[in-house]
Write a protein that holds these residues in place. Sequence first.
Motif, PDB file in Angstrom:
ATOM      1  N   LEU A 151       0.676   4.181  -2.896  1.00  0.00           N
ATOM      2  CA  LEU A 151       0.485   5.601  -2.586  1.00  0.00           C
ATOM      3  C   LEU A 151       1.657   6.434  -3.090  1.00  0.00           C
ATOM      4  O   LEU A 151       1.475   7.505  -3.680  1.00  0.00           O
TER       5      LEU A 151
ATOM      6  N   SER B  79       8.718   5.436   6.289  1.00  0.00           N
ATOM      7  CA  SER B  79       8.623   3.969   6.167  1.00  0.00           C
ATOM      8  C   SER B  79      10.010   3.336   6.209  1.00  0.00           C
ATOM      9  O   SER B  79      10.135   2.191   6.646  1.00  0.00           O
TER      10      SER B  79
ATOM     11  N   THR C 145       1.352   6.888   9.420  1.00  0.00           N
ATOM     12  CA  THR C 145       2.219   7.533   8.430  1.00  0.00           C
ATOM     13  C   THR C 145       1.498   7.700   7.100  1.00  0.00           C
ATOM     14  O   THR C 145       1.532   8.771   6.489  1.00  0.00           O
ATOM     15  N   ILE C 146       0.814   6.629   6.652  1.00  0.00           N
ATOM     16  CA  ILE C 146       0.125   6.686   5.365  1.00  0.00           C
ATOM     17  C   ILE C 146      -0.964   7.751   5.397  1.00  0.00           C
ATOM     18  O   ILE C 146      -1.052   8.610   4.511  1.00  0.00           O
TER      19      ILE C 146
ATOM     20  N   SER D  24       0.829  -1.211   0.000  1.00  0.00           N
ATOM     21  CA  SER D  24       0.000   0.000   0.000  1.00  0.00           C
ATOM     22  C   SER D  24       0.857   1.253   0.000  1.00  0.00           C
ATOM     23  O   SER D  24       0.517   2.246  -0.647  1.00  0.00           O
ATOM     24  N   ILE D  25       2.000   1.185   0.706  1.00  0.00           N
ATOM     25  CA  ILE D  25       2.895   2.353   0.692  1.00  0.00           C
ATOM     26  C   ILE D  25       3.418   2.585  -0.717  1.00  0.00           C
ATOM     27  O   ILE D  25       3.482   3.723  -1.202  1.00  0.00           O
TER      28      ILE D  25
ATOM     29  N   GLU E  18       2.614   2.557  10.803  1.00  0.00           N
ATOM     30  CA  GLU E  18       2.603   2.682   9.340  1.00  0.00           C
ATOM     31  C   GLU E  18       1.296   3.289   8.867  1.00  0.00           C
ATOM     32  O   GLU E  18       1.277   4.130   7.968  1.00  0.00           O
TER      33      GLU E  18
ATOM     34  N   SER F 279       0.447  11.253   5.400  1.00  0.00           N
ATOM     35  CA  SER F 279       0.945  11.752   4.115  1.00  0.00           C
ATOM     36  C   SER F 279      -0.206  12.038   3.171  1.00  0.00           C
ATOM     37  O   SER F 279      -0.133  12.977   2.377  1.00  0.00           O
TER      38      SER F 279
ATOM     39  N   LEU G 174       6.397  10.184   3.588  1.00  0.00           N
ATOM     40  CA  LEU G 174       5.991   8.777   3.495  1.00  0.00           C
ATOM     41  C   LEU G 174       7.206   7.862   3.381  1.00  0.00           C
ATOM     42  O   LEU G 174       7.355   6.902   4.142  1.00  0.00           O
TER      43      LEU G 174
END
Lengths: 110, 529
Positions: free
Chosen positions: A85, B162, B135-136, A81-82, B132, B139, B158
Amino acid sequence: MIEITLSFLIFLIAAYGLIKDTNVVKSIICLNLLQTAVILIFILLTRPSGSSLPIHGFSPTAPVDPLPQALIITAIVIGASITALALMMTVKIFHYYGTLDWQEIIEKEK
Amino acid sequence: MYYILLSIIFVPLILAILFYLVNKPQFNSMVFLFQVLQTFFVYVLSRSVIAGESLSYVIGQWPMGIGIELRLDWLSLIFVGMTTLGFWAAYLYCWEEKCRDAKYFFFITFLQGSLVALFLVYDLFSMFILLELVTILGSILITYKKDGYAVKAGLFYLLYNSFGMTIFLVGVIILYISSGSLNMTVAGEIAQGLSQQVHIRFAVACFFVAFSLKSALVPVYTWLPIAHSSAPSSVSALLSGLMVKIGLYGFMRLHGVFSGPFLSQSLMIVGISTALLGVGFAVLQTDIKRILAYHTISQVGLMVVGISSGMEKGMYGGLLHMVNHFAFKTLLFLCAGILITNTGERHIKKIRGVMASNPFLGIAIVIGILGITGAPFFNGSISKYIIKKSVEGTFVTYGLYLVNFGTLVSFIKFGQVLGGPSRYPFSIEWVKSLSIALVATLVLAMFPIGIVMGGRILHGEFFSYYNLLKESGIYLIMAIFGWQFYHRVVDREHPWLKAKATKTLGFQISNAFLIVYFLVVVIFTRYQV
């Protein structure tokens, strides 16, 4: 042991890429590599050789600890998912600045 | 009680999904109904914690050490309370602009649920997931409906965070392998016995680095000024008021678990250098939000100095300063947002005449400034005094005086927006003024609360007229010198210094800082007795 060494090598390569490379997409790839290396090390360390699947009534030898596998799935999903995005933001950055280079982006801000 | 504890996590999450699915502007006002309910639940829970009984439940009735444990003790209660108040301010503030925007409410309520969950879970892997998630969502909110600079800031935030969280994951893995549990109590007890071993120390180093990154300590602070200055104002207030303290929460939580090597003199050195560097940069900034963002770094440094002394006094001072900083920094960011939207300017010298055209906003800014500089009879003074007491007799004390002086100088700069003729209207909608009034009241209320609690911790040696007189004298002398220093030195804007201060560090060099810091911490924890 050789697998752990190789995974650690991947970790080092990814860290080097994060320091060295100035492309946004490559930074994202390096971050992914970093997470993959960590996950590989985790799986290798929690799976003693000769152990079998963690399914009830199916283990001829001692089963592996199932918890790390569950954790790893979660960690992979978070990583994915990171990445999604970050790539979406990369597209927006490219539309705005016309470049994908961290240095050039900083120069264009001035 | 168990269901109330679960519902303060899950009600915001379910409501967030409802916002997204219903997607009707009329439905958005549900957020206030829900906030009232949430505040009531937190109040009910706080009653039982204040009565001296901390709540602890394992989700799904698993035995302790296997399931995910939720624990509400004093530390998490303070953070949950701060979250609830901070989101009250954010919802009220953004209501006028965003009331038709269901997606914004989806993200922000989801963030509230995950923050509450982060402060309640007592399990390392859940902590990783929620870090996490925060963080998501952070951002996304930084870049929400924005272009260019804000998106770059969000991407930086982000990716960098991470990276830090990957290091946290390494620590979790090592701790799991050597202790066989993810629960903090169980893993901590086993790790206590093994605390001399190399891998436990490596895990501690990993946690240390990850939390340093989250709370923006010195070599790894570079993400904070960019992210906090480019976010929308209500989100900046949340980021600076609440989310920076996640790292400090981690430090304090894990200090309770690994009481040996976690907090020590080394953290104090990192803290004081963070405070000094942050204030040094803040003095030289001209962007109104960047001044506040660098002040967040410097104030976090002060809190770290407090909690790293390891004594009860310093811990308490750090925690009190955390709540105080939450109050005045939220207030200042909200006010800065109003200044920016009304004038269209971000340069501090181009905004003038707030007091003349809107006295309410002017008074709110004055309260915020007096709070953050630690003026007598305002909240910052008590917590700064306790932190100073806890490091008495070491070289750090002089550093603290220097930090106070720098804070005064840069807020003399900030305070100039108040004077001058009124050129801009500075109008506020009543919902926004309600939000500002709420936070300003909190700033004022924290002074008596701090006095009462401080008297309990320091046993009477704290509040005396002599101390009050002495501290007021020091503050006045510093203010006079600061005024002079500002006009003679800072206002001249030396070009070399200005170029250094406004330079943004790139992503690569920040990563290099992170890796070098990681190696230094690993080596240090390895050879520490």
